[in-house]
Write a protein that holds these residues in place. Structure first.
Motif, PDB file in Angstrom:
ATOM      1  N   ILE A 255      42.388  17.843  38.339  1.00 32.65           N
ATOM      2  CA  ILE A 255      43.026  17.058  39.409  1.00 32.65           C
ATOM      3  C   ILE A 255      42.030  16.165  40.142  1.00 32.65           C
ATOM      4  CG2 ILE A 255      44.969  18.631  39.711  1.00 32.65           C
ATOM      5  CD1 ILE A 255      43.584  19.943  42.028  1.00 32.65           C
ATOM      6  N   GLY A 256      40.765  16.201  39.685  1.00 34.83           N
ATOM      7  CA  GLY A 256      39.768  15.248  40.169  1.00 34.83           C
ATOM      8  C   GLY A 256      39.104  15.583  41.479  1.00 34.83           C
ATOM      9  N   VAL A 257      39.054  16.886  41.845  1.00 36.17           N
ATOM     10  CA  VAL A 257      38.484  17.239  43.154  1.00 36.17           C
ATOM     11  C   VAL A 257      37.378  18.293  43.062  1.00 36.17           C
ATOM     12  CG1 VAL A 257      40.594  16.602  44.389  1.00 36.17           C
ATOM     13  CG2 VAL A 257      40.280  18.962  43.625  1.00 36.17           C
ATOM     14  N   ASP A 258      36.918  18.578  41.867  1.00 43.22           N
ATOM     15  CA  ASP A 258      35.897  19.617  41.706  1.00 43.22           C
ATOM     16  C   ASP A 258      34.660  19.335  42.557  1.00 43.22           C
ATOM     17  OD1 ASP A 258      34.754  21.961  40.500  1.00 43.22           O
ATOM     18  OD2 ASP A 258      33.571  20.657  39.206  1.00 43.22           O
ATOM     19  N   HIS A 259      34.276  18.057  42.645  1.00 44.64           N
ATOM     20  CA  HIS A 259      33.070  17.682  43.390  1.00 44.64           C
ATOM     21  C   HIS A 259      33.254  17.798  44.903  1.00 44.64           C
ATOM     22  CE1 HIS A 259      35.617  14.152  43.316  1.00 44.64           C
ATOM     23  NE2 HIS A 259      34.870  13.563  44.232  1.00 44.64           N
ATOM     24  N   LEU A 260      34.502  17.917  45.355  1.00 43.94           N
ATOM     25  CA  LEU A 260      34.776  17.986  46.791  1.00 43.94           C
ATOM     26  C   LEU A 260      34.922  19.417  47.297  1.00 43.94           C
ATOM     27  CD1 LEU A 260      37.379  15.081  46.978  1.00 43.94           C
ATOM     28  CD2 LEU A 260      34.997  15.013  47.735  1.00 43.94           C
ATOM     29  N   LEU A 261      34.932  20.379  46.375  1.00 44.59           N
ATOM     30  CA  LEU A 261      35.126  21.784  46.742  1.00 44.59           C
ATOM     31  C   LEU A 261      33.965  22.599  46.174  1.00 44.59           C
ATOM     32  CD1 LEU A 261      38.923  21.722  46.026  1.00 44.59           C
ATOM     33  CD2 LEU A 261      37.922  22.221  48.262  1.00 44.59           C
ATOM     34  N   PRO A 262      32.863  22.686  46.927  1.00 45.03           N
ATOM     35  CA  PRO A 262      31.646  23.306  46.408  1.00 45.03           C
ATOM     36  C   PRO A 262      31.729  24.811  46.222  1.00 45.03           C
ATOM     37  CG  PRO A 262      31.375  22.729  48.724  1.00 45.03           C
ATOM     38  CD  PRO A 262      32.678  22.142  48.288  1.00 45.03           C
ATOM     39  N   PHE A 263      32.644  25.469  46.949  1.00 36.50           N
ATOM     40  CA  PHE A 263      32.715  26.932  46.890  1.00 36.50           C
ATOM     41  C   PHE A 263      34.066  27.377  46.333  1.00 36.50           C
ATOM     42  CE2 PHE A 263      30.119  26.098  50.802  1.00 36.50           C
ATOM     43  CZ  PHE A 263      28.897  26.450  50.258  1.00 36.50           C
ATOM     44  N   VAL A 264      34.012  28.318  45.387  1.00 39.96           N
ATOM     45  CA  VAL A 264      35.232  28.935  44.863  1.00 39.96           C
ATOM     46  C   VAL A 264      35.022  30.441  44.796  1.00 39.96           C
ATOM     47  CG1 VAL A 264      36.793  29.181  42.894  1.00 39.96           C
ATOM     48  CG2 VAL A 264      35.906  26.916  43.489  1.00 39.96           C
ATOM     49  N   VAL A 265      35.929  31.182  45.419  1.00 39.38           N
ATOM     50  CA  VAL A 265      35.967  32.638  45.283  1.00 39.38           C
ATOM     51  C   VAL A 265      37.135  32.941  44.349  1.00 39.38           C
ATOM     52  CG1 VAL A 265      36.374  34.835  46.455  1.00 39.38           C
ATOM     53  CG2 VAL A 265      35.004  33.056  47.570  1.00 39.38           C
ATOM     54  N   GLY A 266      36.826  33.599  43.224  1.00 36.39           N
ATOM     55  CA  GLY A 266      37.844  33.825  42.219  1.00 36.39           C
ATOM     56  C   GLY A 266      38.053  35.287  41.882  1.00 36.39           C
ATOM     57  N   LEU A 267      38.899  35.513  40.904  1.00 35.16           N
ATOM     58  CA  LEU A 267      39.239  36.861  40.468  1.00 35.16           C
ATOM     59  C   LEU A 267      38.003  37.635  40.026  1.00 35.16           C
ATOM     60  CD1 LEU A 267      41.754  38.683  39.921  1.00 35.16           C
ATOM     61  CD2 LEU A 267      41.772  37.754  37.600  1.00 35.16           C
ATOM     62  N   ASP A 268      37.023  36.919  39.477  1.00 38.57           N
ATOM     63  CA  ASP A 268      35.816  37.576  38.980  1.00 38.57           C
ATOM     64  C   ASP A 268      34.700  37.659  40.014  1.00 38.57           C
ATOM     65  OD1 ASP A 268      35.760  34.802  38.826  1.00 38.57           O
ATOM     66  OD2 ASP A 268      34.567  34.735  37.001  1.00 38.57           O
ATOM     67  N   THR A 269      34.912  37.125  41.211  1.00 37.76           N
ATOM     68  CA  THR A 269      33.886  37.217  42.257  1.00 37.76           C
ATOM     69  C   THR A 269      33.730  38.653  42.733  1.00 37.76           C
ATOM     70  OG1 THR A 269      34.379  34.950  42.986  1.00 37.76           O
ATOM     71  CG2 THR A 269      33.155  36.369  44.519  1.00 37.76           C
ATOM     72  N   CYS A 270      34.857  39.302  42.972  1.00 40.66           N
ATOM     73  CA  CYS A 270      34.849  40.685  43.464  1.00 40.66           C
ATOM     74  C   CYS A 270      35.643  41.624  42.550  1.00 40.66           C
ATOM     75  CB  CYS A 270      35.452  40.765  44.868  1.00 40.66           C
ATOM     76  SG  CYS A 270      34.828  39.592  46.069  1.00 40.66           S
ATOM     77  N   ASN A 271      36.157  41.064  41.432  1.00 35.35           N
ATOM     78  CA  ASN A 271      37.087  41.823  40.581  1.00 35.35           C
ATOM     79  C   ASN A 271      38.281  42.329  41.390  1.00 35.35           C
ATOM     80  OD1 ASN A 271      35.523  41.333  38.364  1.00 35.35           O
ATOM     81  ND2 ASN A 271      34.921  43.446  38.002  1.00 35.35           N
ATOM     82  N   LYS A 272      38.743  41.466  42.281  1.00 38.24           N
ATOM     83  CA  LYS A 272      39.901  41.759  43.116  1.00 38.24           C
ATOM     84  C   LYS A 272      40.864  40.586  43.055  1.00 38.24           C
ATOM     85  CE  LYS A 272      38.543  45.682  45.079  1.00 38.24           C
ATOM     86  NZ  LYS A 272      39.288  46.950  45.005  1.00 38.24           N
ATOM     87  N   SER A 273      42.162  40.888  43.192  1.00 39.65           N
ATOM     88  CA  SER A 273      43.196  39.867  43.231  1.00 39.65           C
ATOM     89  C   SER A 273      43.757  39.783  44.648  1.00 39.65           C
ATOM     90  CB  SER A 273      44.303  40.230  42.233  1.00 39.65           C
ATOM     91  OG  SER A 273      45.329  39.265  42.219  1.00 39.65           O
ATOM     92  N   LYS A 274      44.065  38.575  45.091  1.00 42.52           N
ATOM     93  CA  LYS A 274      44.651  38.426  46.420  1.00 42.52           C
ATOM     94  C   LYS A 274      45.960  39.189  46.526  1.00 42.52           C
ATOM     95  CE  LYS A 274      44.770  33.859  46.347  1.00 42.52           C
ATOM     96  NZ  LYS A 274      45.025  32.465  46.813  1.00 42.52           N
ATOM     97  N   PRO A 275      46.260  39.704  47.711  1.00 35.25           N
ATOM     98  CA  PRO A 275      45.466  39.694  48.947  1.00 35.25           C
ATOM     99  C   PRO A 275      44.338  40.706  48.902  1.00 35.25           C
ATOM    100  CG  PRO A 275      47.523  40.878  49.290  1.00 35.25           C
ATOM    101  CD  PRO A 275      47.594  40.314  47.902  1.00 35.25           C
ATOM    102  N   SER A 276      43.138  40.260  49.299  1.00 39.29           N
ATOM    103  CA  SER A 276      41.955  41.101  49.174  1.00 39.29           C
ATOM    104  C   SER A 276      40.986  40.824  50.311  1.00 39.29           C
ATOM    105  CB  SER A 276      41.262  40.816  47.838  1.00 39.29           C
ATOM    106  OG  SER A 276      39.931  41.268  47.825  1.00 39.29           O
ATOM    107  N   ARG A 277      40.639  41.861  51.066  1.00 34.95           N
ATOM    108  CA  ARG A 277      39.649  41.710  52.133  1.00 34.95           C
ATOM    109  C   ARG A 277      38.291  41.329  51.545  1.00 34.95           C
ATOM    110  NH1 ARG A 277      38.303  43.274  57.573  1.00 34.95           N
ATOM    111  NH2 ARG A 277      36.194  42.455  57.826  1.00 34.95           N
ATOM    112  N   GLU A 278      37.988  41.890  50.369  1.00 35.21           N
ATOM    113  CA  GLU A 278      36.691  41.588  49.747  1.00 35.21           C
ATOM    114  C   GLU A 278      36.547  40.100  49.442  1.00 35.21           C
ATOM    115  OE1 GLU A 278      37.597  45.893  48.530  1.00 35.21           O
ATOM    116  OE2 GLU A 278      38.716  44.037  48.907  1.00 35.21           O
ATOM    117  N   MET A 279      37.627  39.469  49.003  1.00 32.85           N
ATOM    118  CA  MET A 279      37.562  38.036  48.706  1.00 32.85           C
ATOM    119  C   MET A 279      37.335  37.221  49.977  1.00 32.85           C
ATOM    120  SD  MET A 279      40.555  37.735  45.796  1.00 32.85           S
ATOM    121  CE  MET A 279      40.037  36.241  44.963  1.00 32.85           C
ATOM    122  N   LEU A 280      37.957  37.635  51.070  1.00 30.51           N
ATOM    123  CA  LEU A 280      37.764  36.918  52.331  1.00 30.51           C
ATOM    124  C   LEU A 280      36.387  37.184  52.916  1.00 30.51           C
ATOM    125  CD1 LEU A 280      41.323  37.343  53.850  1.00 30.51           C
ATOM    126  CD2 LEU A 280      40.353  35.354  52.677  1.00 30.51           C
TER     127      LEU A 280
END
Length: 213
Positions: free
Chosen positions: A137-162
């Motif tokens: 969608i052309g916005v990768d360069h505008l969003l430097p941080f991504v927390v994903g499923l593999d960041t904490c091995n948790k799926s939303k809703p997740s306190r660990e992700m926040l």
């Protein structure tokens, strides 16, 4: 758009990706269905049977939790598919490039927001798959941080992700605004933790955030 709370001093905006930063019912559906089809193939059962099994479980879970929704990542473990396997499947199976295209309106919106706020994404897809979506969608360069499923091995809703959002941005929950298209998955927990929350129906609502803030 439904505004639940805007922090008195907003410093960061936490975006969901799918159904929030793009509007594509076809790709939102395909992300889920391609995993269910893969699950059916591995189990040796018809695809419709797998869809029914997953759908029944999610409806029963919602009925037992006051109508709240459960993510697919948090559903699969009930069928013997751990988060680690979900991560692998999503990296292998998702093809955002086939469904999505660059969005110049979103690019302008995020450029405007970036001048005042830290921007970060929290998604139930792995970071690699999420980055492919953002690139499509052309916005990768505008969003430097991504927390994903593999960041904490948790799926939303997740306190660990926040908590990971705080670790990456240094912005306290009280100064964060969560933006997503699913209340139970994207907004309920952030509100409990003192964050702001805006429910959107798609990217068209995201375009309006600069004037809202």
């Amino acid at each position: 758009m439904t505004v639940y709370k805007i922090p008195q001093k907003t410093e960061a905006i936490v975006f969901d990706i799918d159904g929030t930063l793009y509007t594509s019912d076809a790709y939102v559906f395909e992300q889920v269905d391609v995993q269910i089809r893969h699950f059916a193939h591995l189990r040796g059962i018809p695809e419709d049977e797998a869809r029914r099994m997953i759908g029944d479980y999610r409806r029963e879970w919602a009925a037992a939790h006051n109508g709240a929704k459960i993510s697919l990542g948090n559903t699969f473990p009930a069928f013997g598919v751990p988060i680690e396997t979900s991560i692998k499947w999503r990296d292998e199976l998702l093809n955002p490039e086939q469904f999505l295209k660059e969005d110049s309106n979103l690019q302008k919106t995020l450029c405007d927001l970036q001048k005042k706020y830290r921007l970060i994404c929290v998604t139930n897809n792995p970071v690699k798959a999420a980055r492919r979506t953002l690139k499509a969608i052309g916005v990768d360069h505008l969003l430097p941080f991504v927390v994903g499923l593999d960041t904490c091995n948790k799926s939303k809703p997740s306190r660990e992700m926040l908590d990971a959002v705080f670790a990456l941005t240094g912005v306290p929950f009280s100064a964060c605004l969560s933006v997503g298209d699913r209340y139970d998955i994207d907004l309920a927990l952030p509100l409990e933790l003192g964050m702001g929350a805006v429910l959107v129906q798609g990217v068209e609502d995201v375009y309006r955030l600069p004037e809202l803030l």
